[in-house]
Design a protein around this motif. Structure first.
Motif, PDB file in Angstrom:
ATOM      1  N   UNK A   1       0.821  -1.185   0.000  1.00  0.00           N
ATOM      2  CA  UNK A   1       0.000   0.000   0.000  1.00  0.00           C
ATOM      3  C   UNK A   1       0.878   1.269   0.000  1.00  0.00           C
ATOM      4  N   UNK A   2       1.969   1.234   0.778  1.00  0.00           N
ATOM      5  CA  UNK A   2       2.874   2.380   0.825  1.00  0.00           C
ATOM      6  C   UNK A   2       3.494   2.620  -0.540  1.00  0.00           C
ATOM      7  N   UNK A   3       3.837   1.550  -1.240  1.00  0.00           N
ATOM      8  CA  UNK A   3       4.425   1.685  -2.578  1.00  0.00           C
ATOM      9  C   UNK A   3       3.425   2.319  -3.532  1.00  0.00           C
ATOM     10  N   UNK A   4       2.174   1.892  -3.469  1.00  0.00           N
ATOM     11  CA  UNK A   4       1.139   2.468  -4.335  1.00  0.00           C
ATOM     12  C   UNK A   4       1.005   3.970  -4.070  1.00  0.00           C
ATOM     13  N   UNK A   5       0.991   4.340  -2.772  1.00  0.00           N
ATOM     14  CA  UNK A   5       0.865   5.757  -2.409  1.00  0.00           C
ATOM     15  C   UNK A   5       2.082   6.552  -2.890  1.00  0.00           C
ATOM     16  N   UNK A   6       3.284   6.022  -2.685  1.00  0.00           N
ATOM     17  CA  UNK A   6       4.499   6.748  -3.088  1.00  0.00           C
ATOM     18  C   UNK A   6       4.591   6.909  -4.600  1.00  0.00           C
ATOM     19  N   UNK A 152       0.137  -1.071  -6.923  1.00  0.00           N
ATOM     20  CA  UNK A 152       1.473  -1.701  -7.003  1.00  0.00           C
ATOM     21  C   UNK A 152       1.511  -2.871  -6.019  1.00  0.00           C
ATOM     22  N   UNK A 153       1.858  -4.039  -6.540  1.00  0.00           N
ATOM     23  CA  UNK A 153       1.952  -5.242  -5.698  1.00  0.00           C
ATOM     24  C   UNK A 153       3.426  -5.602  -5.581  1.00  0.00           C
ATOM     25  N   UNK A 154       4.090  -5.017  -4.645  1.00  0.00           N
ATOM     26  CA  UNK A 154       5.529  -5.179  -4.498  1.00  0.00           C
ATOM     27  C   UNK A 154       5.853  -6.238  -3.449  1.00  0.00           C
ATOM     28  N   UNK A 155       4.984  -6.365  -2.459  1.00  0.00           N
ATOM     29  CA  UNK A 155       5.243  -7.292  -1.354  1.00  0.00           C
ATOM     30  C   UNK A 155       5.504  -8.711  -1.826  1.00  0.00           C
ATOM     31  N   UNK A 156       4.715  -9.210  -2.820  1.00  0.00           N
ATOM     32  CA  UNK A 156       4.896 -10.577  -3.315  1.00  0.00           C
ATOM     33  C   UNK A 156       6.302 -10.760  -3.865  1.00  0.00           C
ATOM     34  N   UNK A 157       6.779  -9.778  -4.665  1.00  0.00           N
ATOM     35  CA  UNK A 157       8.107  -9.916  -5.275  1.00  0.00           C
ATOM     36  C   UNK A 157       9.198  -9.889  -4.213  1.00  0.00           C
TER      37      UNK A 157
END
Length: 164
Positions: A1-6, A152-157
């Protein structure tokens, strides 16, 4: 969620328009938030500027680059004790005298006041300009916040790399 916001904050931009003209172009939303707070401080500063006393007539003095009043002539007085004889002295009674104070002019003074304060009209103009810019920045911020956000779905990666 933080990545999506940033990422959204990096992409969200808007132009600040005042009176139909672009003052600032493609300003990031984070800077618009900062500018909004700064303009609040500027508004407070301008609203507290000293203004000329409306009870006086002020004119611009180019020699000193200040405002000055018209000269006002006044007098300076001093109280001087005087005697007033109520009854003259006789062989059997002393004179009856009353002491009173008389104001005697001891000098003339000319007073001219100088001030570096602003006329109230100028302060009102500045406040109006700051308010216009504040409104334009708020509108631009709202416009920038309306930018379409990509999730953005960064956590999975990250966790796949760490624990995979």
């Amino acid at each position: 969620m933080t990545a999506t916001k940033d990422w959204a904050n990096c992409e969200a931009k808007a132009s600040v328009r005042v009176d139909g003209e672009v003052l600032l172009e493609d300003v990031p939303v984070t800077y618009l938030l900062f500018l909004e707070k700064q303009l609040t401080d500027v508004y407070t500063f301008v609203s507290k500027l000293p203004t000329l006393d409306p009870a006086e007539t002020w004119s611009r003095d180019e020699a000193t680059d200040t405002w000055r009043t018209d000269p006002v002539k006044t007098t300076r007085t001093k109280k001087v004790p005087r005697n007033h004889v109520l009854a003259e002295a006789t062989e059997k009674h002393p004179a009856q005298v009353q002491v009173y104070n008389e104001d005697v002019v001891v000098g003339y003074w000319t007073k001219v006041a100088f001030s570096g304060a602003l006329p109230q009209r100028r302060v009102n103009e500045l406040l109006t300009r700051v308010q216009k810019l504040q409104d334009a920045v708020k509108y631009a911020r709202e416009e920038a916040n309306g930018t379409q956000v990509v999730d953005r779905k960064i956590g999975d990666k990250v966790f796949t790399y760490l624990f995979g």
